[in-house]
Design an enzyme around this catalytic site. Structure first.
Site, mmCIF file in Angstrom:
data_model
loop_
_atom_site.group_PDB
_atom_site.id
_atom_site.type_symbol
_atom_site.label_atom_id
_atom_site.label_comp_id
_atom_site.label_asym_id
_atom_site.label_seq_id
_atom_site.Cartn_x
_atom_site.Cartn_y
_atom_site.Cartn_z
ATOM 1 N N SER A 1 0.844 -1.197 0.000
ATOM 2 C CA SER A 1 0.000 0.000 0.000
ATOM 3 C C SER A 1 0.879 1.246 0.000
ATOM 4 C CB SER A 1 -0.879 0.014 1.252
ATOM 5 O OG SER A 1 -1.517 1.271 1.375
ATOM 6 N N TYR B 1 -2.045 -1.138 10.068
ATOM 7 C CA TYR B 1 -2.092 -1.330 8.612
ATOM 8 C C TYR B 1 -0.760 -0.919 7.978
ATOM 9 C CZ TYR B 1 -3.856 -1.235 3.844
ATOM 10 O OH TYR B 1 -4.043 -1.480 2.507
HETATM 11 N N1 LIG Z 1 -8.810 -0.558 -1.230
HETATM 12 C C1 LIG Z 1 -7.752 0.231 -1.063
HETATM 13 O O1 LIG Z 1 -7.858 1.480 -1.024
HETATM 14 C C2 LIG Z 1 -6.378 -0.372 -0.945
HETATM 15 C C3 LIG Z 1 -5.285 0.515 -0.957
HETATM 16 C C4 LIG Z 1 -4.019 0.002 -0.837
HETATM 17 C C5 LIG Z 1 -3.826 -1.355 -0.716
HETATM 18 N N2 LIG Z 1 -4.905 -2.191 -0.698
HETATM 19 C C6 LIG Z 1 -4.647 -3.617 -0.545
HETATM 20 O O2 LIG Z 1 -5.238 -4.315 -1.621
HETATM 21 C C7 LIG Z 1 -5.546 -5.641 -1.197
HETATM 22 C C8 LIG Z 1 -6.987 -5.950 -1.566
HETATM 23 O O3 LIG Z 1 -7.821 -5.065 -0.821
HETATM 24 P P1 LIG Z 1 -9.284 -4.664 -1.267
HETATM 25 O O4 LIG Z 1 -9.375 -3.205 -1.103
HETATM 26 O O5 LIG Z 1 -9.624 -5.291 -2.556
HETATM 27 O O6 LIG Z 1 -10.098 -5.289 -0.037
HETATM 28 P P2 LIG Z 1 -11.384 -6.247 0.061
HETATM 29 O O7 LIG Z 1 -12.352 -5.948 -1.007
HETATM 30 O O8 LIG Z 1 -11.799 -6.150 1.481
HETATM 31 O O9 LIG Z 1 -10.766 -7.703 -0.221
HETATM 32 C C9 LIG Z 1 -9.943 -8.339 0.716
HETATM 33 C C10 LIG Z 1 -9.775 -9.778 0.273
HETATM 34 O O10 LIG Z 1 -8.907 -10.443 1.209
HETATM 35 C C11 LIG Z 1 -9.541 -11.644 1.618
HETATM 36 N N3 LIG Z 1 -9.157 -12.006 2.976
HETATM 37 C C12 LIG Z 1 -9.253 -11.224 4.087
HETATM 38 N N4 LIG Z 1 -8.890 -11.928 5.163
HETATM 39 C C13 LIG Z 1 -8.550 -13.178 4.734
HETATM 40 C C14 LIG Z 1 -8.103 -14.352 5.381
HETATM 41 N N5 LIG Z 1 -7.962 -14.426 6.715
HETATM 42 N N6 LIG Z 1 -7.855 -15.449 4.633
HETATM 43 C C15 LIG Z 1 -8.037 -15.406 3.282
HETATM 44 N N7 LIG Z 1 -8.450 -14.318 2.615
HETATM 45 C C16 LIG Z 1 -8.716 -13.212 3.336
HETATM 46 C C17 LIG Z 1 -11.040 -11.360 1.522
HETATM 47 O O11 LIG Z 1 -11.772 -12.562 1.315
HETATM 48 P P3 LIG Z 1 -12.660 -13.331 2.417
HETATM 49 O O12 LIG Z 1 -13.278 -12.295 3.307
HETATM 50 O O13 LIG Z 1 -13.638 -14.100 1.583
HETATM 51 O O14 LIG Z 1 -11.688 -14.210 3.115
HETATM 52 C C18 LIG Z 1 -11.098 -10.535 0.249
HETATM 53 O O15 LIG Z 1 -11.133 -11.378 -0.877
HETATM 54 C C19 LIG Z 1 -5.282 -5.682 0.308
HETATM 55 O O16 LIG Z 1 -4.019 -6.246 0.552
HETATM 56 C C20 LIG Z 1 -5.278 -4.219 0.696
HETATM 57 O O17 LIG Z 1 -4.520 -3.970 1.853
HETATM 58 C C21 LIG Z 1 -6.177 -1.731 -0.808
#
Ligand SMILES: NC(=O)c1ccc[n+]([C@@H]2O[C@H](COP(=O)([O-])OP(=O)(O)OC[C@H]3O[C@@H](n4cnc5c(N)ncnc54)[C@H](OP(=O)(O)O)[C@@H]3O)[C@@H](O)[C@H]2O)c1
Length: 250
Positions: free
Chosen positions: A138, A151
């Site tokens: 991130s 985070y």
């Molecule tokens: N959105 C942003 O602004 C942003 C910015 C920077 C970085 N990121 C990074 O991008 C990545 C994806 O984030 P997103 O925004 O797409 O979030 P999201 O929509 O909440 O997706 C998170 C994913 O991680 C899975 N997950 C969470 N806990 C888990 C566990 N214990 N075991 C297996 N799978 C797990 C969830 O699936 P289940 O709940 O089905 O397990 C879901 O598929 C993350 O690493 C996040 O930190 C996001």
């Protein structure tokens, strides 16, 4: 964009991971999709024949073995892995939930390490393919943000680990990239009650990643507007910490 590859994606049931999984399957890749929510993974597989659900909870200390076994039921090698699963919680210093630090590290850092343990032998078994590890960090780990102790630290740890792994795997010709998105509209950011500058759609975020993934750069950072601001901030840490970060208090 990759085609005809065998790709494993974690965090594939939602947000960025789901968008990547579906787009990569549409392009003719064989996509192995991991998350806890097997119902969503199965509905994705029903819609996209290239997707195979590999359900798992990355906080389970034993998950490496079961994920490796599930993957080996379908493939003898992988071309690319995208370690994307993540979670976000904020620290309230006036009423701290210290266990939250462990919850976030368990998914964002140790979950990625457990995934790597499951998949590295399958990348090493690949003699001619991409042999590419992509970890989703991130932009938050580049400078300090209020309440982001858990985070930001988890993503900083992941980034350091992956940059070092890149050095240690170089002679095996396995390359490592760290993706550093800015704010993306997903369930992870849906409850944020503070301004999110340069917020982008998940579709746009996937565009940035897929456009650059084939070149296997050390970093894939976007959007460039936020990245430029944070580059200045990280080169002036005293100024950022004392003059900018306090104004971002949530
Ligand atoms: N959105 C942003 O602004 C942003 C910015 C920077 C970085 N990121 C990074 O991008 C990545 C994806 O984030 P997103 O925004 O797409 O979030 P999201 O929509 O909440 O997706 C998170 C994913 O991680 C899975 N997950 C969470 N806990 C888990 C566990 N214990 N075991 C297996 N799978 C797990 C969830 O699936 P289940 O709940 O089905 O397990 C879901 O598929 C993350 O690493 C996040 O930190 C996001």
């Amino acid at each position: 964009m990759p085609t005809n590859e065998k790709i494993w994606i974690t965090g594939a049931s939602s947000g960025i991971g789901r968008e990547l999984a579906e787009r990569l399957a549409e392009q003719g890749n064989q996509v192995f999709a991991t998350a806890r929510n097997h119902v969503v993974l199965e509905s994705m597989a029903a819609q996209y024949p290239g997707i195979t659900p590999i359900p798992g909870d990355l906080t389970d200390p034993d998950c490496s073995r079961s994920l490796n076994e599930q993957l080996k039921q379908h493939v003898t090698y992988l071309d690319r892995i995208i370690l994307n699963a993540g979670t976000c919680e904020y620290l309230e210093v006036s009423n701290p939930d210290w266990k939250m630090m462990e919850r976030v590290m368990e998914v964002n850092f140790f979950g990625a390490i457990r995934s790597l343990e499951a998949a590295l032998p399958l990348l090493q078994a690949n003699e001619r393919g991409a042999r590419h590890i992509v970890a989703v960090g991130s932009q938050a780990s580049r400078v300090t943000f209020p309440k982001a102790e858990a985070y930001g630290a988890s993503k900083a740890a992941l980034t350091y680990f992956m940059e070092t792994l890149a050095v240690d795997l170089a002679d095996q010709k396995i390359q490592v990239s760290v993706v550093q998105p800015g704010f993306v509209e997903t369930p992870l950011t849906a409850n944020n009650d503070f301004p999110m500058p340069f917020l982008m759609t998940v579709d746009k975020a996937a565009d940035h990643i897929l456009k650059r993934i084939m070149k296997k750069p050390a970093f894939i950072r976007f959007p460039s507007s936020l990245s430029s601001v944070l580059a200045v901030g990280s080169s002036l840490p005293w100024f950022w910490r004392n003059w900018v970060a306090p104004k971002l208090t949530r």
